[in-house]
Design a protein around this motif. Structure first.
Motif, PDB file in Angstrom:
ATOM      1  N   LEU A  95      45.967  36.518  40.969  1.00 50.47           N
ATOM      2  CA  LEU A  95      44.657  37.165  41.065  1.00 50.47           C
ATOM      3  C   LEU A  95      44.490  37.901  42.389  1.00 50.47           C
ATOM      4  O   LEU A  95      43.879  38.969  42.454  1.00 50.47           O
ATOM      5  CB  LEU A  95      43.531  36.129  40.907  1.00 50.47           C
ATOM      6  CG  LEU A  95      43.530  35.341  39.591  1.00 50.47           C
ATOM      7  CD1 LEU A  95      42.340  34.385  39.554  1.00 50.47           C
ATOM      8  CD2 LEU A  95      43.482  36.281  38.396  1.00 50.47           C
ATOM      9  N   ARG A 108      45.027  37.604  31.672  1.00 53.47           N
ATOM     10  CA  ARG A 108      45.726  38.131  30.514  1.00 53.47           C
ATOM     11  C   ARG A 108      44.675  38.685  29.553  1.00 53.47           C
ATOM     12  O   ARG A 108      43.820  37.955  29.092  1.00 53.47           O
ATOM     13  CB  ARG A 108      46.514  36.984  29.847  1.00 53.47           C
ATOM     14  CG  ARG A 108      47.417  37.420  28.722  1.00 53.47           C
ATOM     15  CD  ARG A 108      48.620  38.212  29.228  1.00 53.47           C
ATOM     16  NE  ARG A 108      49.192  39.004  28.149  1.00 53.47           N
ATOM     17  CZ  ARG A 108      50.174  38.606  27.342  1.00 53.47           C
ATOM     18  NH1 ARG A 108      50.715  37.432  27.520  1.00 53.47           N
ATOM     19  NH2 ARG A 108      50.612  39.381  26.375  1.00 53.47           N
ATOM     20  N   LYS A 152      47.525  31.086  38.819  1.00 56.53           N
ATOM     21  CA  LYS A 152      46.383  31.818  38.261  1.00 56.53           C
ATOM     22  C   LYS A 152      46.800  33.230  37.902  1.00 56.53           C
ATOM     23  O   LYS A 152      47.461  33.897  38.687  1.00 56.53           O
ATOM     24  CB  LYS A 152      45.269  31.914  39.289  1.00 56.53           C
ATOM     25  CG  LYS A 152      44.861  30.613  39.931  1.00 56.53           C
ATOM     26  CD  LYS A 152      43.806  30.876  41.009  1.00 56.53           C
ATOM     27  CE  LYS A 152      43.437  29.624  41.767  1.00 56.53           C
ATOM     28  NZ  LYS A 152      42.457  29.888  42.825  1.00 56.53           N
ATOM     29  N   ARG A 194      45.192  41.685  42.732  1.00 58.47           N
ATOM     30  CA  ARG A 194      44.263  42.731  42.278  1.00 58.47           C
ATOM     31  C   ARG A 194      43.752  43.503  43.485  1.00 58.47           C
ATOM     32  O   ARG A 194      43.660  44.724  43.466  1.00 58.47           O
ATOM     33  CB  ARG A 194      43.075  42.103  41.526  1.00 58.47           C
ATOM     34  CG  ARG A 194      43.456  41.512  40.193  1.00 58.47           C
ATOM     35  CD  ARG A 194      42.263  40.836  39.561  1.00 58.47           C
ATOM     36  NE  ARG A 194      41.808  39.719  40.399  1.00 58.47           N
ATOM     37  CZ  ARG A 194      40.790  38.934  40.097  1.00 58.47           C
ATOM     38  NH1 ARG A 194      40.077  39.173  38.998  1.00 58.47           N
ATOM     39  NH2 ARG A 194      40.453  37.944  40.877  1.00 58.47           N
TER      40      ARG A 194
END
Lengths: 443, 443
Positions: B229, B193, B190, B232
């Motif tokens: 992910l 973009r 995952k 983040r």
């Protein structure tokens, strides 16, 4: 008087209940139907004096024990994971039990207890598994009993839409659990071909197609269906060089479905953040490369150029997967989102009917070593919304088996599947009188 | 005197132990090294008076408690699943602990207790995870502190063979756990973009390649690495439009590896019957269609025509996968068989050295809204069989962190990873003095 208890009054119960009620007077049966929705059970009885609906909740242990204790025979049509609870109670009380589901590992563990009590736990008495076993074993036994040797066995089944209502480009509608259709084939499929093991990963499955046809019904295609190897033991075919089980669809289905498989859109292992507000188009785009100057459609074609031809594109457009429709499902997996998209488009509408197609192919040499090929095909169309092909082919063999057990014609202590003549022969004979007839053809 | 206890004396412990022993005199440390193989621990100490080997078995609860109670700092290099047991004891006794492994869910649950005791449970202090976090956060913080905004972050790492020994057509040898290499990428990868989520299934992973290069080391390729992910949150980049983590290989590796992925030869979920007596050629053939008049090689090319070109075929021949060599592994999964085939061919031989390559790419706008691209690259080559690039890059940052904690320069109560300047700045500074230096480039 015998008390026959049916647990679960869902879709597949209708034909079973109708059959048992029809035969209840002559056999002095009392048919009790338990469901968590008592009204549903009541409607299925349709006023018959021989039937009685009751509230049944499989999570209530006392209710399970009481229900089984008051029964002479129990049929479980509950979700498969609940069969064991019922089976345990049946063994405790010495009550025979029948289901249309696969034998589970825990079910097998009741083997000794069931034999000790002298009662049968009869499984796989529906269509697939069920009619497939019975019809295959009948011909396998015929070949053996006449001194022949089976060298190859192919067996395939599909739940489809009846030809009169086959009006979308996929030639497919949901006639059973949509979730199972979306997840079908995940894992590895195993079979043997000419003595060589074959292991087909999920992502190759839908390009390994075998074409076939059925007289009067035209062309179909078959893709491999999970673990065919296990059937060597079931059918006592330990050393057979070729054994293959498949799933039947109309030609072209697998190629288009393969697009979703290759994209990863059938994955049920993770949740997509913000899935609720995402559009169908954005959903497809999550599986595609980032390219500023290409549309989603172009990116899809460029990613899978050998898959996405005009016909496939037509099927995809039919599903509106490139539209800006909102998914509306919070915290959903790709598989759940895809199921939602499909349910809108593959719905069997009011008045439309389903169809079951089954086909076996036997390659064998006879006692003079002459080679033969025999093909046996079955097509059953649904009659109505209630009397679907699926409900008939699941419910009727099960109902006939109940009759055989209830009338004492059959008693096979232990945990069994219908691969013995005393079970398959009378069931197949009676199914023929009910319009469920295999056509055999010698090629 | 401070007692620093290292649990586990395996491959990645060498550089750590050497560093701590070198600094033990000046800091008055006593280094205790526990392993289930006490002789192994003894050899690593290499006669130093500051070190002591002891028998350690993580399954012995009393031994764990006693060992931790007698320590001022504990470093766990045990297999990752055992860290929690040690961490629980460390929290009980108020002893800080350090590891090079990913923070597990259960580890996170010690957060409150660790804070209450005022001690740190420091994780992800190796190379990946470890140096990747530290080097990335240093530049991310620089960009933020000068008023810039990061718009894209790419971060990739690879364990490879040093150029001088890069002599097979795959440009790859095993420098770490072969099993992890065979299973790498299974599941979904995952990333984000330009604001769009991207979910790449395993079977697309090795065709989604990003080319790159490192000055003095030539060309590489990058494929997506699991869940980007999650980073983040780790890097405090909640709203970043592009975040991508990747794995680095030499160009052409992914395309050839994809053959095994597409065949299903990396599947670890089932056992192949009779695998022991099967040949390599038969193993490959199990994944190919049955065709009487085609060789295994022809069937492979026909199944994957867009993948199996001359270069790929050369790589496959190098592995002898079409040979009649016997597998010799009983009841093995496809992944286990493939691992065995590869171990024969991808072995790092005596005297050969490994190499770690890491590269970050930062796309950002400065305080004047001017766009910039910065690339930071690290290459570390191994020095010997013992002092591998992997052992150095895992062991040295961890060792420096131990020093910082032992000398009281750092104390971060709770469960942490090295994304704060007080930890990453002194570690990166000292790593530079040890030859572990990122080259930064503004494009």
């Amino acid at each position: 008087m015998k008390v026959i208890t049916i647990l679960g009054a869902g879709l597949s119960a209708t034909s079973l209940i109708n059959y048992l009620l029809q035969h209840s007077e002559e056999n002095d049966w009392h048919i009790k139907i338990g469901d968590i929705d008592e009204q549903l059970a009541k409607r299925k009885i349709n006023g018959s004096k021989r039937g009685k609906a009751f509230y049944f909740n499989v999570s209530d242990d006392n209710l399970v024990e009481k229900t089984v204790a008051e029964s002479d025979i129990v049929v479980s049509l509950l979700p498969a994971r609940f069969h064991f609870v019922v089976a345990q109670a049946c063994v405790n009380h010495g009550v025979p039990m029948l289901t249309a589901s696969y034998v589970s590992k825990e079910m097998l563990e009741l083997q000794d207890e069931a034999i000790a009590k002298g009662i049968g736990i009869y499984n796989e008495l529906g269509v697939d598994p069920g009619i497939d076993h019975m019809s295959a074993m009948k011909i396998i036994d015929q070949i053996r009993n006449t001194g022949g040797t089976l060298t190859a066995f192919f067996s395939s089944t599909g739940g489809l839409v009846a030809p009169a209502f086959d009006d979308n480009p996929w030639n497919y509608k949901f006639t059973w659990n949509p979730r199972n259709v979306v997840l079908a084939g995940q894992g590895v499929s195993k079979f043997i071909r000419n003595g060589d093991y074959k292991f087909i990963p999920y992502t190759q499955l839908f390009s390994r197609i075998i074409p076939t046809s059925v007289e009067g019904y035209g062309d179909f295609e078959i893709y491999p269906n999970r673990d065919s190897l296990a059937y060597r033991k079931t059918y006592n075919l330990d050393n057979i060089p070729t054994i293959f089980r498949g799933t039947i669809r109309r030609p072209g289905f697998a190629k288009a479905w393969n697009v979703f498989v290759q994209l990863g859109a059938t994955d049920d292992s993770y949740i997509i953040e913000n899935s609720e507000s995402m559009t169908y188009r954005q959903f497809i785009n999550t599986f595609l490369p980032f390219r500023e100057n290409e549309s989603v459609e172009e990116k899809l074609i460029n990613l899978l150029p050998h898959l996405v031809d005009e016909e496939v594109m037509q099927k995809l457009h039919f599903l509106e997967i490139f539209s800006n429709k909102t998914i509306g499902l919070p915290s959903a997996s790709p598989a759940q989102i895809l199921q939602k998209i499909l349910e809108d488009k593959w719905q069997l509408k009011e008045g439309e009917r389903d169809m079951i197609v089954m086909q076996h192919r036997f390659e064998f040499s006879d006692s003079d070593n002459k080679p033969h090929i025999k093909v046996a095909s079955l097509v059953v169309e649904g009659e109505s919304k209630e009397i679907t092909a699926m409900a008939k082919t699941v419910g009727l063999p099960l109902a006939i088996a109940v009759k055989l057990v209830a009338t004492g014609k059959v008693n096979i202590p232990g945990v069994s599947v219908p691969v013995v003549p005393e079970l398959y022969q009378p069931i197949l004979d009676e199914l023929e009188t009910l319009g469920i007839v295999f056509k055999e053809e010698d090629l």
